[in-house]
Scaffold this motif. Structure first.
Motif, short mmCIF file in Angstrom:
data_model
loop_
_atom_site.label_atom_id
_atom_site.label_comp_id
_atom_site.label_asym_id
_atom_site.label_seq_id
_atom_site.Cartn_x
_atom_site.Cartn_y
_atom_site.Cartn_z
N LEU A 34 47.90 34.25 29.09
CA LEU A 34 46.55 34.38 29.63
C LEU A 34 45.62 35.08 28.65
O LEU A 34 46.05 35.94 27.88
CB LEU A 34 46.57 35.19 30.93
CG LEU A 34 47.25 34.55 32.14
CD1 LEU A 34 47.16 35.48 33.33
CD2 LEU A 34 46.65 33.19 32.47
N PRO A 35 44.32 34.75 28.68
CA PRO A 35 43.34 35.58 27.97
C PRO A 35 43.06 36.84 28.75
O PRO A 35 43.32 36.91 29.96
CB PRO A 35 42.09 34.67 27.94
CG PRO A 35 42.22 33.84 29.17
CD PRO A 35 43.69 33.62 29.39
N TYR A 36 42.52 37.85 28.07
CA TYR A 36 42.20 39.12 28.72
C TYR A 36 40.94 39.71 28.10
O TYR A 36 40.64 39.47 26.92
CB TYR A 36 43.35 40.13 28.54
CG TYR A 36 44.64 39.72 29.18
CD1 TYR A 36 44.87 39.90 30.54
CD2 TYR A 36 45.66 39.15 28.42
CE1 TYR A 36 46.07 39.52 31.13
CE2 TYR A 36 46.86 38.77 29.00
CZ TYR A 36 47.05 38.95 30.36
OH TYR A 36 48.24 38.57 30.94
N PHE A 37 40.22 40.47 28.89
CA PHE A 37 39.17 41.31 28.32
C PHE A 37 39.80 42.41 27.48
O PHE A 37 40.85 42.96 27.85
CB PHE A 37 38.32 41.95 29.42
CG PHE A 37 37.34 41.03 30.06
CD1 PHE A 37 36.51 40.22 29.31
CD2 PHE A 37 37.22 40.99 31.44
CE1 PHE A 37 35.59 39.38 29.91
CE2 PHE A 37 36.30 40.16 32.05
CZ PHE A 37 35.48 39.35 31.29
N VAL B 241 39.60 43.45 35.99
CA VAL B 241 40.79 42.65 35.77
C VAL B 241 41.88 43.54 35.21
O VAL B 241 41.61 44.58 34.61
CB VAL B 241 40.50 41.49 34.80
CG1 VAL B 241 39.47 40.55 35.38
CG2 VAL B 241 40.02 42.01 33.45
N LEU B 242 43.11 43.14 35.43
CA LEU B 242 44.24 43.85 34.85
C LEU B 242 44.56 43.24 33.49
O LEU B 242 44.82 42.05 33.38
CB LEU B 242 45.45 43.75 35.77
CG LEU B 242 45.29 44.46 37.11
CD1 LEU B 242 46.53 44.29 37.97
CD2 LEU B 242 45.01 45.94 36.91
N CYS B 243 44.52 44.05 32.46
CA CYS B 243 44.70 43.57 31.08
C CYS B 243 46.12 43.85 30.64
O CYS B 243 46.40 44.86 30.00
CB CYS B 243 43.67 44.24 30.17
SG CYS B 243 41.98 43.81 30.62
N TYR B 244 47.00 42.96 30.98
CA TYR B 244 48.42 43.18 30.76
C TYR B 244 48.79 43.23 29.28
O TYR B 244 49.82 43.80 28.92
CB TYR B 244 49.24 42.10 31.46
CG TYR B 244 49.27 42.25 32.96
CD1 TYR B 244 50.21 43.08 33.57
CD2 TYR B 244 48.36 41.59 33.78
CE1 TYR B 244 50.26 43.23 34.95
CE2 TYR B 244 48.40 41.73 35.16
CZ TYR B 244 49.34 42.55 35.74
OH TYR B 244 49.38 42.71 37.10
#
Length: 292
Positions: free
Chosen positions: A109-112, A128-131
């Protein structure tokens, strides 16, 4: 136990959980206590999960947000390498009590790229959760992002994608059913699923409105197109859903977007983003401070 970037706050909030990394889970047993509380929920029990479909839908939403969130810089979105984020490991899955299907999805997934200070959001008050860089702000309890909103009540095949604290939404992805659970729906959308099941009330996330993954992210885009939601900046998305009073400031922002040609082509292009950004700055000055 080996640990990746996701493990650094798990014990802080929840304590260690029993490892479970395979995709098999026992069938739920019948309730044994006559005093248990139950609710009837609506969902579709046999939807097919697809990682490719899920990654495309979420990536499309990030691309959409990148065109409408003023002040968001291209480098503030992290896109995964073709093989996935190497720092998200099976050890993280065991530590977070998430199965291999969930971990493999999170790796693609992309993330901020979250800044210091207020976190970036998907929707109003909902980070959002940025794993890919670890979860949470352990030094700031008021804005802490939890691994799961309901701790051990969330099974290994369900993962939280976005949620905050006060006035925030929850976005839960079920990789067995291939659906999104969202607690922000107070209307009956055409995409809501309609089968019923009786579950224990303690599994509250199951009572949320249920959407096919692609339908869910398309619905979020439509809220922006209809100007029910307005993206002020990466940390501030405002909404007037469900009969909320429209104040003067919101009306000014809405008109600024309309004058700039919003919603353009419907996917974030075809409108004058710079003109809208300039007008938003003027609105900020008129209302004596940052738009809020």
């Amino acid at each position: 136990m080996a640990s990746g970037p996701l493990t650094r706050v798990r014990d802080f909030f929840l304590g260690p959980l029993t490892a479970q990394t395979n995709d098999s889970e026992p069938e739920p047993s019948e309730p044994s206590s006559p005093t248990s509380e139950f609710v009837i929920i609506q969902w579709l029990p046999s939807t097919q999960y697809s990682q490719d479909v899920t990654v495309r839908a979420i990536s499309s939403y990030y691309n959409f947000l990148s065109t409408i969130l003023f002040d968001l810089q291209p480098e503030e979105i992290d896109w995964p390498p073709p093989s996935g984020w190497p720092q998200i490991t099976e050890e993280d899955g065991a530590y977070l009590n998430k199965n291999k299907t969930v971990i493999e999805l999170l790796r693609h997934l992309p993330y901020f790229r979250q800044p210091q200070g207020d976190p970036f959001v998907w929707m109003q008050d909902t980070p959002v959760l940025c794993y890919q860089q670890g979860v949470g702000y352990a030094d700031d309890h008021e804005r802490t992002l939890f691994v799961d909103p309901y701790e051990s009540e969330v099974p290994p095949h369900v993962v939280s994608l976005a949620h905050g604290l006060v006035d925030a939404y929850y976005v839960m992805l079920d990789t067995e059913r291939g659906v999104i659970y969202w607690d922000g729906c107070r209307e009956m959308p055409g995409t809501e699923l309609t089968s019923t099941e009786v579950v224990e009330k303690r599994h509250k996330w199951k009572t949320y409105s249920t959407f096919l993954v692609e339908d869910f992210f398309e619905m979020l885009k439509q809220k922006f197109r209809d100007l029910k939601w307005i993206a002020v900046n990466p940390t501030d998305i405002r909404e007037i859903d469900y009969g909320s009073q429209i104040d003067e400031e919101y009306n000014h922002m809405r008109k600024a977007l309309q004058d700039a040609g919003w919603p353009g082509d419907g996917e974030g292009g075809g409108w004058d983003r710079d003109a809208a950004a300039k007008k938003f700055s003027e609105i900020e000055e008129e209302f004596d401070g940052p738009i809020s």
